[in-house]
Write an enzyme that holds these catalytic residues in place. Sequence first.
Site, mmCIF file in Angstrom:
data_model
loop_
_atom_site.group_PDB
_atom_site.id
_atom_site.type_symbol
_atom_site.label_atom_id
_atom_site.label_comp_id
_atom_site.label_asym_id
_atom_site.label_seq_id
_atom_site.Cartn_x
_atom_site.Cartn_y
_atom_site.Cartn_z
ATOM 1 N N ARG A 1 -15.122 17.881 11.055
ATOM 2 C CA ARG A 1 -15.595 17.057 9.939
ATOM 3 C C ARG A 1 -14.422 16.501 9.141
ATOM 4 O O ARG A 1 -14.535 15.491 8.464
ATOM 5 C CB ARG A 1 -16.485 17.895 8.993
ATOM 6 C CG ARG A 1 -17.789 18.332 9.640
ATOM 7 C CD ARG A 1 -18.497 19.326 8.764
ATOM 8 N NE ARG A 1 -17.655 20.515 8.516
ATOM 9 C CZ ARG A 1 -17.993 21.501 7.709
ATOM 10 N NH1 ARG A 1 -19.135 21.465 7.054
ATOM 11 N NH2 ARG A 1 -17.182 22.530 7.548
ATOM 12 N N THR B 1 0.521 -6.627 -7.206
ATOM 13 C CA THR B 1 0.053 -6.195 -8.521
ATOM 14 C C THR B 1 0.604 -7.162 -9.571
ATOM 15 O O THR B 1 1.758 -7.581 -9.494
ATOM 16 C CB THR B 1 0.564 -4.757 -8.788
ATOM 17 O OG1 THR B 1 0.107 -3.937 -7.718
ATOM 18 C CG2 THR B 1 0.024 -4.214 -10.105
ATOM 19 N N CYS C 1 0.863 -1.495 0.189
ATOM 20 C CA CYS C 1 -0.569 -1.600 -0.133
ATOM 21 C C CYS C 1 -1.225 -0.408 -0.810
ATOM 22 O O CYS C 1 -2.062 -0.602 -1.684
ATOM 23 C CB CYS C 1 -1.333 -1.961 1.125
ATOM 24 S SG CYS C 1 -0.935 -3.634 1.648
ATOM 25 N N LEU D 1 -4.641 -3.114 10.032
ATOM 26 C CA LEU D 1 -3.452 -2.713 10.804
ATOM 27 C C LEU D 1 -2.479 -1.947 9.921
ATOM 28 O O LEU D 1 -2.432 -2.140 8.710
ATOM 29 C CB LEU D 1 -2.758 -3.942 11.414
ATOM 30 C CG LEU D 1 -2.083 -4.966 10.504
ATOM 31 C CD1 LEU D 1 -0.706 -4.512 10.025
ATOM 32 C CD2 LEU D 1 -1.957 -6.281 11.228
ATOM 33 N N ASN E 1 0.032 -12.952 0.133
ATOM 34 C CA ASN E 1 0.231 -11.688 -0.573
ATOM 35 C C ASN E 1 -0.626 -11.623 -1.835
ATOM 36 O O ASN E 1 -0.894 -12.642 -2.470
ATOM 37 C CB ASN E 1 1.717 -11.464 -0.886
ATOM 38 C CG ASN E 1 2.444 -12.734 -1.249
ATOM 39 O OD1 ASN E 1 2.073 -13.821 -0.807
ATOM 40 N ND2 ASN E 1 3.456 -12.622 -2.074
HETATM 41 P P1 NAD Z 1 3.651 -10.885 2.992
HETATM 42 O O1 NAD Z 1 4.270 -10.974 1.660
HETATM 43 O O2 NAD Z 1 4.405 -10.306 4.131
HETATM 44 O O3 NAD Z 1 3.212 -12.355 3.470
HETATM 45 C C1 NAD Z 1 2.519 -13.263 2.670
HETATM 46 C C2 NAD Z 1 3.044 -14.676 2.969
HETATM 47 O O4 NAD Z 1 2.212 -15.620 2.298
HETATM 48 C C3 NAD Z 1 4.469 -14.936 2.475
HETATM 49 O O5 NAD Z 1 5.274 -15.325 3.575
HETATM 50 C C4 NAD Z 1 4.317 -16.072 1.448
HETATM 51 O O6 NAD Z 1 5.381 -17.003 1.481
HETATM 52 C C5 NAD Z 1 3.030 -16.712 1.922
HETATM 53 N N1 NAD Z 1 2.329 -17.486 0.904
HETATM 54 C C6 NAD Z 1 1.973 -17.104 -0.351
HETATM 55 N N2 NAD Z 1 1.286 -18.090 -0.956
HETATM 56 C C7 NAD Z 1 1.228 -19.131 -0.085
HETATM 57 C C8 NAD Z 1 0.654 -20.418 -0.130
HETATM 58 N N3 NAD Z 1 -0.024 -20.814 -1.195
HETATM 59 N N4 NAD Z 1 0.797 -21.217 0.945
HETATM 60 C C9 NAD Z 1 1.457 -20.806 2.034
HETATM 61 N N5 NAD Z 1 2.017 -19.584 2.149
HETATM 62 C C10 NAD Z 1 1.888 -18.751 1.099
HETATM 63 O O7 NAD Z 1 2.271 -10.124 2.792
HETATM 64 P P2 NAD Z 1 1.511 -9.202 3.857
HETATM 65 O O8 NAD Z 1 2.124 -7.856 3.910
HETATM 66 O O9 NAD Z 1 1.308 -9.976 5.115
HETATM 67 O O10 NAD Z 1 0.113 -9.022 3.141
HETATM 68 C C11 NAD Z 1 -0.819 -10.078 3.042
HETATM 69 C C12 NAD Z 1 -2.154 -9.528 2.578
HETATM 70 O O11 NAD Z 1 -2.677 -8.641 3.572
HETATM 71 C C13 NAD Z 1 -2.107 -8.713 1.291
HETATM 72 O O12 NAD Z 1 -3.279 -8.962 0.571
HETATM 73 C C14 NAD Z 1 -2.079 -7.283 1.763
HETATM 74 O O13 NAD Z 1 -2.663 -6.412 0.828
HETATM 75 C C15 NAD Z 1 -2.934 -7.354 3.001
HETATM 76 N N6 NAD Z 1 -2.631 -6.330 4.034
HETATM 77 C C16 NAD Z 1 -1.336 -6.034 4.343
HETATM 78 C C17 NAD Z 1 -1.062 -5.122 5.360
HETATM 79 C C18 NAD Z 1 0.349 -4.756 5.743
HETATM 80 O O14 NAD Z 1 0.515 -3.908 6.604
HETATM 81 N N7 NAD Z 1 1.375 -5.363 5.187
HETATM 82 C C19 NAD Z 1 -2.129 -4.552 6.078
HETATM 83 C C20 NAD Z 1 -3.438 -4.901 5.732
HETATM 84 C C21 NAD Z 1 -3.675 -5.805 4.712
HETATM 85 C C1 UGA Z 2 -1.826 1.368 5.556
HETATM 86 C C2 UGA Z 2 -3.120 1.703 6.286
HETATM 87 O O1 UGA Z 2 -2.873 2.772 7.217
HETATM 88 C C3 UGA Z 2 -3.657 0.492 7.039
HETATM 89 O O2 UGA Z 2 -4.913 0.800 7.629
HETATM 90 C C4 UGA Z 2 -3.826 -0.661 6.056
HETATM 91 O O3 UGA Z 2 -4.264 -1.822 6.740
HETATM 92 C C5 UGA Z 2 -2.503 -0.934 5.370
HETATM 93 O O4 UGA Z 2 -2.040 0.268 4.695
HETATM 94 C C6 UGA Z 2 -2.588 -1.995 4.320
HETATM 95 O O5 UGA Z 2 -3.656 -2.275 3.794
HETATM 96 O O6 UGA Z 2 -1.510 -2.504 4.036
HETATM 97 P P1 UGA Z 2 0.740 1.131 6.241
HETATM 98 O O7 UGA Z 2 0.976 1.211 4.780
HETATM 99 O O8 UGA Z 2 1.371 0.042 7.003
HETATM 100 O O9 UGA Z 2 -0.840 1.038 6.532
HETATM 101 O O10 UGA Z 2 1.219 2.502 6.933
HETATM 102 P P2 UGA Z 2 0.606 4.001 6.970
HETATM 103 O O11 UGA Z 2 0.775 4.505 8.329
HETATM 104 O O12 UGA Z 2 -0.761 4.051 6.399
HETATM 105 O O13 UGA Z 2 1.613 4.793 6.030
HETATM 106 C C7 UGA Z 2 1.636 4.584 4.630
HETATM 107 C C8 UGA Z 2 2.546 5.615 3.976
HETATM 108 O O14 UGA Z 2 1.979 6.910 4.026
HETATM 109 C C9 UGA Z 2 3.916 5.738 4.657
HETATM 110 O O15 UGA Z 2 4.908 5.899 3.679
HETATM 111 C C10 UGA Z 2 3.771 6.988 5.496
HETATM 112 O O16 UGA Z 2 4.985 7.609 5.771
HETATM 113 C C11 UGA Z 2 2.890 7.829 4.596
HETATM 114 N N1 UGA Z 2 2.116 8.870 5.317
HETATM 115 C C12 UGA Z 2 1.201 8.513 6.252
HETATM 116 C C13 UGA Z 2 2.305 10.199 4.996
HETATM 117 O O17 UGA Z 2 3.126 10.537 4.119
HETATM 118 N N2 UGA Z 2 1.567 11.147 5.642
HETATM 119 C C14 UGA Z 2 0.639 10.824 6.589
HETATM 120 O O18 UGA Z 2 -0.008 11.755 7.136
HETATM 121 C C15 UGA Z 2 0.452 9.485 6.903
#
Ligand code: NAD
Ligand code: UGA
Length: 466
Positions: A261, A92, A277, A164, A89
């Site tokens: 577009r 912020t 995020c 994703l 993770n």
């Molecule tokens: P998360 O909090 O679900 O998972 C992170 C995991 O990392 C936790 O289980 C924590 O215990 C582990 N961790 C932290 N430090 C560690 C260490 N030093 N050694 C071993 N384990 C450790 O976070 P997430 O939602 O999977 O997000 C991870 C990253 O991916 C973030 O940078 C986020 O911005 C990005 N991201 C998230 C999403 C999403 O949909 N959640 C999508 C795209 C990108």
């Molecule tokens: C978002 C991006 O869609 C992913 O591509 C990205 O990888 C991810 O953040 C990330 O970096 O964590 P996520 O937050 O899981 O994914 O879900 P979204 O489908 O993007 O929805 C985000 C928020 O926007 C939700 O609260 C959703 O309800 C809202 N939303 C989405 C709206 O209010 N209106 C829309 O038209 C679409």
Amino acid sequence: MPIQKICCIGAGYVGGPTCSVIALKCPDIKVTVVDKSQERIDQWNSEKLPIYEPGLYDVVKQRRGENLFFSTDIDNAIKEADLIFISVNTPTKTFGNGKGRAADLKYVESAARMIAEVANSSKIVVEKSTVPVRAAESISNILTANTFNKPNVKFQILSNPEFLAEGTAINDLLYADRVLIGGEDSAEGHAAIEELCKVYERWLPRKNILTTNTWSSELSKLAANAFLAQRISSINSLSAVCETTGADVSEVARAVGWDSRIGPKFLQASIGFGGSCFKKDILNLVYICEGLNLPEVAAYWQQVIDMNDYQKSRFSAKVIESLFNTVTDKRITLLGFAFKKDTGDTRESPAIDVAKTLLDEGAKLHVYDPKVEHSQILEDLTHPQVTEEPEHVRKSLTIHSDPYEATAGTHAIVLCTEWDEFVSLDYQRIYEGMMKPAYVFDGRKILDHQKLQSIGFIVQTIGKRL
Ligand code: NAD
Ligand code: UGA
């Protein structure tokens, strides 16, 4: 030598699903997902995974114990891996320099330090976490500075951000529009990019794999989230105009999105975006721009967040105003608590903001969500950032496992998450059990408003005067 063993540090919403799909599509690669949290790893090894994600359990079940492993033995997984994803993770920062805006890279740093400490062969290290632009440089510095005594151990750092979305993660991974890989512009850098390309090429066409320099890849991830969130804030800003003019924001979104577009996606007006995020990544972008002395650019992106805050508070204010300007001691039901449907995740869920406002105003809050754990709802609403009076919240909050129980005797239903099951509830039955006048506030625009009105409900929604 092609990649034979992959280690993923961080078994969260990204590490878990991503590596499960890699294991599914590359049965000859051993994939080990590690985490420092024993509880999380135990859940990954159980029948109840730590996250709810449609289709995920089927994939895990197929590969777990074959070529997919979940473990807390981080050292060993690092040692044997050819390629290591850092998927920890990056929240912020909550204190110090950049508090409230900059990304906290302490988990990324500690992962890099662990790699440096235990690696005894060369590795490709992949930033999967979302990081500020040029973070790969810091990772590289940590790795090289801490392996000066291991001349045979070399690292290539790649940026491979994840796109994703929760709720659709498995589909997003299986049929990704694009995979982005950034690396160093050198022979070694190109070779490392090629190795990672080969992993993804096992199930995705090569044309879907984009390669760039490291910094472009890092910045593109922040940019993609900023663009997506900007579309939501744009349509939400217009929803306020619709409510006072008689235009219907769904019709406006359709008309605007019909232009090829512009396109139709991500124009669904709502109570505001949530999720772990969007806010954090835009804040991070704003912080970076300020650091680069680009205040106009920073202000431009900050506005996307400000508009989202406005939308959330506008909606809560509308609920209170409609209920004769007071909700004190009134029973109010929140349908949905997750930040979107098909996930149990509540991080930055707009439902938390709405609940906070209603609790502060003295409402008796009843909450139902099909997937969010009850303990999570309580934790979110008693968090010090949400209330200074956790005891008051505990007394004013009831969490239900059944939507009909949650709505019985209530003055108003506030729909916060667009779960499919909310569309097909028996609203006639619900109406009969509610206080009158019975209100529905549809924060997701998913209900049949005419039908609700014909039953007798007073209905309010986003971006349309009813
Ligand atoms: P998360 O909090 O679900 O998972 C992170 C995991 O990392 C936790 O289980 C924590 O215990 C582990 N961790 C932290 N430090 C560690 C260490 N030093 N050694 C071993 N384990 C450790 O976070 P997430 O939602 O999977 O997000 C991870 C990253 O991916 C973030 O940078 C986020 O911005 C990005 N991201 C998230 C999403 C999403 O949909 N959640 C999508 C795209 C990108
Ligand atoms: C978002 C991006 O869609 C992913 O591509 C990205 O990888 C991810 O953040 C990330 O970096 O964590 P996520 O937050 O899981 O994914 O879900 P979204 O489908 O993007 O929805 C985000 C928020 O926007 C939700 O609260 C959703 O309800 C809202 N939303 C989405 C709206 O209010 N209106 C829309 O038209 C679409």
